[in-house]
Design an enzyme around this catalytic site. Structure first.
Site, PDB file in Angstrom:
ATOM      1  CG  ASP A  93       3.580  -7.975  -3.053  1.00 29.01           C
ATOM      2  OD1 ASP A  93       3.233  -6.786  -3.053  1.00 29.01           O
ATOM      3  OD2 ASP A  93       2.825  -8.912  -2.730  1.00 29.01           O
ATOM      4  CG  ASP A 111       0.215  -6.127   2.077  1.00 29.29           C
ATOM      5  OD1 ASP A 111       0.098  -6.083   3.305  1.00 29.29           O
ATOM      6  OD2 ASP A 111       0.242  -5.105   1.360  1.00 29.29           O
TER       7      ASP A 111
END
Length: 233
Positions: free
Chosen positions: A22, A24
């Site tokens: 991922d 953020d």
């Protein structure tokens, strides 16, 4: 766009064929910034919501999903241009404040495994964020956004899309996530997943109990531990 590739093969002793990051809250410490800007924007249009509620409910989800929940739960539809204004405000704040997670560049460079990014952020924000923090060259051509699939996290679509484009079977992938929707999506995709709690938004639960409950096999906070974690996962 990312060209199709030969299927990666799992390494010895079950080492993943593909590591899916991922962005953020995992690669970049963006969540304290973006959640604050989102909260301020929602408050301006009359949504009575605080930062902690925004974090708990919306970290790791797309803006489209967030605005759907706001309309359903608060009865407030965002005015025209609201999403674009929040995104622009967030990017300006990123220009001033955004940093990569400590040690992540070195850890990714030392992986020795195929790796990609699969994020709920839109493509413009993704490239802007990775470029600002110097991480873009590590993932160039291997960056996937929820804008490319029908459903974002917690649905598995994005992770399955990333694996397919990278030529990896889902069961050979290991996902690194910082949010419950992300962990849920990875598990729904049939992938192993570990939770990262080193971001500035994880002061409430450094042990990652929520991530473990959602299905994360292990929790880590420091990228110096990544190599050992991959061997153990």
């Amino acid at each position: 766009m990312c060209e199709d590739r030969p299927a990666p093969r799992p390494g010895p002793a079950g080492v993943p064929a593909l590591v899916v990051f991922d962005c953020d809250g995992v690669l970049i410490d963006s969540e304290p910034i973006s959640l604050a800007r989102l909260t301020a924007g929602l408050n301006r249009i009359g949504v009575a919501i605080d930062l902690e509620t925004v974090r708990a409910r919306f970290a790791g989800t797309s803006m489209a999903s967030i605005m759907g929940h706001i309309a359903a739960d608060y009865g407030i539809s965002a005015p025209e241009g609201f999403v674009e204004a929040v995104k622009a405000d967030t990017l300006r704040a990123f220009d001033r404040e955004l940093r990569a997670m400590a040690g992540v560049a070195e850890a990714v460079a030392a992986l020795g495994l195929p790796a990609c990014v699969a994020s709920s952020s839109d493509p413009v924000r993704l490239r802007h964020s990775l470029g600002l923090t110097g991480l873009l060259p590590l993932f160039e051509g291997r960056i996937f956004s929820s804008a490319e699939v029908p459903r974002g996290k917690p649905f598995p679509d994005l992770f399955l899309h990333a694996a397919a484009r990278m030529g990896a079977a889902p069961e050979t992938c290991l996902v690194i996530e910082d949010s419950v929707p992300g962990v849920t999506a990875a598990r729904a995709a049939g992938m192993r997943v570990v939770g990262f709690t080193g971001g500035g938004h994880w002061g409430h639960d450094r042990a990652g109990a929520d991530l473990a409950a959602a299905g994360a096999a292990r929790i880590f906070r420091d990228y110096r531990d990544l190599a050992g974690l991959l061997r153990a996962a």
